[in-house]
Design a protein around this motif. Structure first.
Motif, PDB file in Angstrom:
ATOM      1  N   THR A  84       0.813  -0.941   0.177  1.00  0.00           N
ATOM      2  CA  THR A  84      -0.047  -0.046   0.014  1.00  0.00           C
ATOM      3  C   THR A  84       0.875   1.297  -0.069  1.00  0.00           C
ATOM      4  O   THR A  84       0.558   2.142  -0.660  1.00  0.00           O
ATOM      5  CB  THR A  84      -0.942   0.108   1.376  1.00  0.00           C
ATOM      6  N   ALA A  85       2.008   1.124   0.882  1.00  0.00           N
ATOM      7  CA  ALA A  85       2.968   2.348   0.834  1.00  0.00           C
ATOM      8  C   ALA A  85       3.281   2.593  -0.451  1.00  0.00           C
ATOM      9  O   ALA A  85       3.309   4.038  -0.884  1.00  0.00           O
ATOM     10  CB  ALA A  85       3.902   2.166   1.708  1.00  0.00           C
ATOM     11  N   GLU A  86       3.923   1.977  -1.245  1.00  0.00           N
ATOM     12  CA  GLU A  86       4.226   1.899  -2.820  1.00  0.00           C
ATOM     13  C   GLU A  86       3.108   2.578  -3.531  1.00  0.00           C
ATOM     14  O   GLU A  86       3.322   3.404  -4.479  1.00  0.00           O
ATOM     15  CB  GLU A  86       4.685   0.819  -3.389  1.00  0.00           C
ATOM     16  N   ALA A  87       1.852   1.949  -3.422  1.00  0.00           N
ATOM     17  CA  ALA A  87       0.628   2.444  -4.170  1.00  0.00           C
ATOM     18  C   ALA A  87       0.345   4.005  -3.954  1.00  0.00           C
ATOM     19  O   ALA A  87      -0.467   4.569  -4.903  1.00  0.00           O
ATOM     20  CB  ALA A  87      -0.442   1.484  -3.994  1.00  0.00           C
ATOM     21  N   VAL A  88       0.647   4.456  -2.885  1.00  0.00           N
ATOM     22  CA  VAL A  88       0.101   5.983  -2.615  1.00  0.00           C
ATOM     23  C   VAL A  88       1.424   6.765  -2.630  1.00  0.00           C
ATOM     24  O   VAL A  88       1.280   7.932  -2.154  1.00  0.00           O
ATOM     25  CB  VAL A  88      -0.608   6.045  -1.455  1.00  0.00           C
ATOM     26  N   ALA A  89       2.669   6.177  -2.787  1.00  0.00           N
ATOM     27  CA  ALA A  89       3.867   7.148  -2.572  1.00  0.00           C
ATOM     28  C   ALA A  89       3.732   8.543  -3.524  1.00  0.00           C
ATOM     29  O   ALA A  89       4.383   9.508  -2.998  1.00  0.00           O
ATOM     30  CB  ALA A  89       5.005   6.255  -3.207  1.00  0.00           C
ATOM     31  N   ASP A  90       3.125   8.531  -4.405  1.00  0.00           N
ATOM     32  CA  ASP A  90       3.186   9.746  -5.292  1.00  0.00           C
ATOM     33  C   ASP A  90       2.112  10.806  -5.094  1.00  0.00           C
ATOM     34  O   ASP A  90       1.964  11.626  -5.746  1.00  0.00           O
ATOM     35  CB  ASP A  90       3.228   9.399  -7.049  1.00  0.00           C
ATOM     36  N   LEU A  91       0.825  10.261  -4.145  1.00  0.00           N
ATOM     37  CA  LEU A  91       0.108  10.992  -3.798  1.00  0.00           C
ATOM     38  C   LEU A  91       0.364  12.072  -2.750  1.00  0.00           C
ATOM     39  O   LEU A  91       0.889  11.659  -1.904  1.00  0.00           O
ATOM     40  CB  LEU A  91      -1.166   9.941  -3.377  1.00  0.00           C
ATOM     41  N   HIS A  92      -0.459  13.311  -2.762  1.00  0.00           N
ATOM     42  CA  HIS A  92      -0.306  14.294  -1.879  1.00  0.00           C
ATOM     43  C   HIS A  92      -1.417  14.217  -0.621  1.00  0.00           C
ATOM     44  O   HIS A  92      -0.823  14.355   0.521  1.00  0.00           O
ATOM     45  CB  HIS A  92      -0.496  15.725  -2.555  1.00  0.00           C
ATOM     46  N   ARG A  93      -2.444  13.597  -0.868  1.00  0.00           N
ATOM     47  CA  ARG A  93      -3.621  13.308  -0.009  1.00  0.00           C
ATOM     48  C   ARG A  93      -4.064  12.092  -0.236  1.00  0.00           C
ATOM     49  O   ARG A  93      -4.405  11.483  -1.244  1.00  0.00           O
ATOM     50  CB  ARG A  93      -4.594  14.325   0.073  1.00  0.00           C
ATOM     51  N   VAL A  94      -4.352  11.455   0.992  1.00  0.00           N
ATOM     52  CA  VAL A  94      -4.793   9.889   0.734  1.00  0.00           C
ATOM     53  C   VAL A  94      -5.962   9.728   1.897  1.00  0.00           C
ATOM     54  O   VAL A  94      -5.935  10.189   2.964  1.00  0.00           O
ATOM     55  CB  VAL A  94      -3.576   8.748   1.463  1.00  0.00           C
ATOM     56  N   TYR A  95      -7.017   9.142   1.215  1.00  0.00           N
ATOM     57  CA  TYR A  95      -8.125   9.011   2.203  1.00  0.00           C
ATOM     58  C   TYR A  95      -8.465   7.607   2.422  1.00  0.00           C
ATOM     59  O   TYR A  95      -8.313   6.647   1.477  1.00  0.00           O
ATOM     60  CB  TYR A  95      -9.536   9.642   1.540  1.00  0.00           C
ATOM     61  N   ALA A  96      -8.918   7.132   3.515  1.00  0.00           N
ATOM     62  CA  ALA A  96      -9.099   5.660   3.705  1.00  0.00           C
ATOM     63  C   ALA A  96     -10.344   5.406   4.224  1.00  0.00           C
ATOM     64  O   ALA A  96     -11.105   5.885   5.093  1.00  0.00           O
ATOM     65  CB  ALA A  96      -8.150   5.026   4.852  1.00  0.00           C
ATOM     66  N   THR A  97     -11.234   4.333   3.506  1.00  0.00           N
ATOM     67  CA  THR A  97     -12.388   4.153   3.676  1.00  0.00           C
ATOM     68  C   THR A  97     -12.550   3.097   4.875  1.00  0.00           C
ATOM     69  O   THR A  97     -11.717   2.007   4.923  1.00  0.00           O
ATOM     70  CB  THR A  97     -13.408   3.215   2.539  1.00  0.00           C
ATOM     71  N   THR A  98     -13.188   3.351   5.993  1.00  0.00           N
ATOM     72  CA  THR A  98     -13.386   2.490   7.048  1.00  0.00           C
ATOM     73  C   THR A  98     -14.802   2.487   7.887  1.00  0.00           C
ATOM     74  O   THR A  98     -15.413   3.538   7.810  1.00  0.00           O
ATOM     75  CB  THR A  98     -12.439   2.858   8.157  1.00  0.00           C
ATOM     76  N   ALA A  99     -15.135   1.289   8.147  1.00  0.00           N
ATOM     77  CA  ALA A  99     -16.450   1.284   8.758  1.00  0.00           C
ATOM     78  C   ALA A  99     -16.466   1.004  10.234  1.00  0.00           C
ATOM     79  O   ALA A  99     -17.393   0.698  10.892  1.00  0.00           O
ATOM     80  CB  ALA A  99     -17.394  -0.014   8.036  1.00  0.00           C
ATOM     81  N   ARG A 100     -15.149   1.178  10.833  1.00  0.00           N
ATOM     82  CA  ARG A 100     -15.396   0.579  12.251  1.00  0.00           C
ATOM     83  C   ARG A 100     -14.052   1.853  12.965  1.00  0.00           C
ATOM     84  O   ARG A 100     -13.489   2.138  12.283  1.00  0.00           O
ATOM     85  CB  ARG A 100     -14.778  -0.734  12.553  1.00  0.00           C
ATOM     86  N   HIS A 101     -14.156   1.705  14.262  1.00  0.00           N
ATOM     87  CA  HIS A 101     -13.411   2.464  14.872  1.00  0.00           C
ATOM     88  C   HIS A 101     -12.163   2.078  14.896  1.00  0.00           C
ATOM     89  O   HIS A 101     -11.699   0.838  15.129  1.00  0.00           O
ATOM     90  CB  HIS A 101     -14.021   2.798  16.442  1.00  0.00           C
ATOM     91  N   ARG A 102     -10.908   2.870  14.830  1.00  0.00           N
ATOM     92  CA  ARG A 102      -9.496   2.327  14.905  1.00  0.00           C
ATOM     93  C   ARG A 102      -8.840   3.124  16.028  1.00  0.00           C
ATOM     94  O   ARG A 102      -9.300   4.309  16.617  1.00  0.00           O
ATOM     95  CB  ARG A 102      -8.747   3.013  13.602  1.00  0.00           C
TER      96      ARG A 102
END
Length: 275
Positions: A84-102
């Motif tokens: 995942t880290a490689e997949a988002v490496a060139d992005l400036h802002r990343v949003y993560a979908t989640t349905a539960r508390h972290r």
């Protein structure tokens, strides 16, 4: 593998200047069918860049094309990453979908608010992406930790699980409509457009004449004026097309054929001559 692939959309390109939209990142998707359905949802919303992190059944996957329903250009340009880290490496802002508390401090927004922010960030020249987790377990905490902001869809607390493609469509729709100027309501008309006032009054006159000659008002003469006023109001209230007016008048003629005719209302109610 590089994440800069752009699909050749041809006739499937959205109107106006083509924008990639947010990058959709599917983390360890299991079924090729879900990947294809997600690609279809993306193209519905004008989003074109899809990245996969360790798809379970490898890539390319023929099963994905079955559910893509002609969103093949999105699948043809898929980029695959080992983490995942490689997949988002060139992005400036990343949003993560989640349905539960972290168990971590992170802002969580609705899809609508996320779409508003992503549009503003894209307008500022920044690249944004959305992480979607595995079909059964969603995103790991390690994946969520890579995101700046979480997204939670406000749904039934007792049953809030979404299919992967449903989640992609929901987020994509909010992103698309955040910059869409489609009016909330419109009236689609048939050929010829709306009827003119002259056509409406002609229909009203025709209807009045047939009601008179059919004897409709025989037992309600006192209410004739009120009934006609209400009928006129109905014709003015409902937007009729010119073709519809012609159809109604044709129906009135057909109904009246062969029916005994009565004297016109004006003749039946003539005042007797003064002595």
């Amino acid at each position: 593998m590089s994440g800069t692939n752009r699909p050749k959309l041809g006739k499937y390109a959205p109107p106006g200047p083509l924008r990639r939209g947010p990058v959709i990142v599917l983390v360890e998707p299991q079924l090729g069918e879900n990947i294809g359905a997600a690609a279809r949802a993306m193209l519905n919303c004008g989003i074109t860049e899809l990245r996969l992190v360790n798809p379970r059944d490898g890539w390319p996957n023929p099963a994905a094309y079955v559910l893509a329903s002609k969103a093949d250009p999105v699948l043809d340009a898929v980029s695959v990453f080992k983490s995942t880290a490689e997949a988002v490496a060139d992005l400036h802002r990343v949003y993560a979908t989640t349905a539960r508390h972290r168990d971590m401090m992170k802002e969580v927004v609705t899809p609508r608010e996320a779409a508003r922010r992503m549009r503003a960030e894209e307008a500022g020249g920044h690249r944004v992406g959305i992480l979607f987790g595995r079909e059964r377990t969603g995103l790991d905490n390690e994946d969520v930790a890579l995101a700046h902001i979480g997204i939670t869809v406000p749904l039934n607390p007792g049953f809030s699980s979404l299919n992967l493609a449903q989640a992609v469509l929901l987020l994509g729709y909010e992103w698309f409509t955040a910059n869409d100027d489609t009016p909330p309501s419109r009236m689609e008309t048939v050929r010829g457009g709306f009827a003119t006032q002259e056509e409406l009054q002609g229909l009203f006159g025709h209807l009045t004449s047939e009601l008179d000659e059919s004897g409709f008002f025989h037992n309600v003469e006192a209410k004739r004026g009120t009934i006609l006023r209400n009928l006129r109001s109905v014709l003015q209230r409902v937007p009729l097309a010119s073709q519809e007016v012609h159809t109604f008048r044709g129906m009135l003629k057909a109904i009246a054929q062969g029916r005994p005719r009565r004297a016109p209302y004006s003749q039946r109610h003539k005042k007797p001559p003064a002595d």
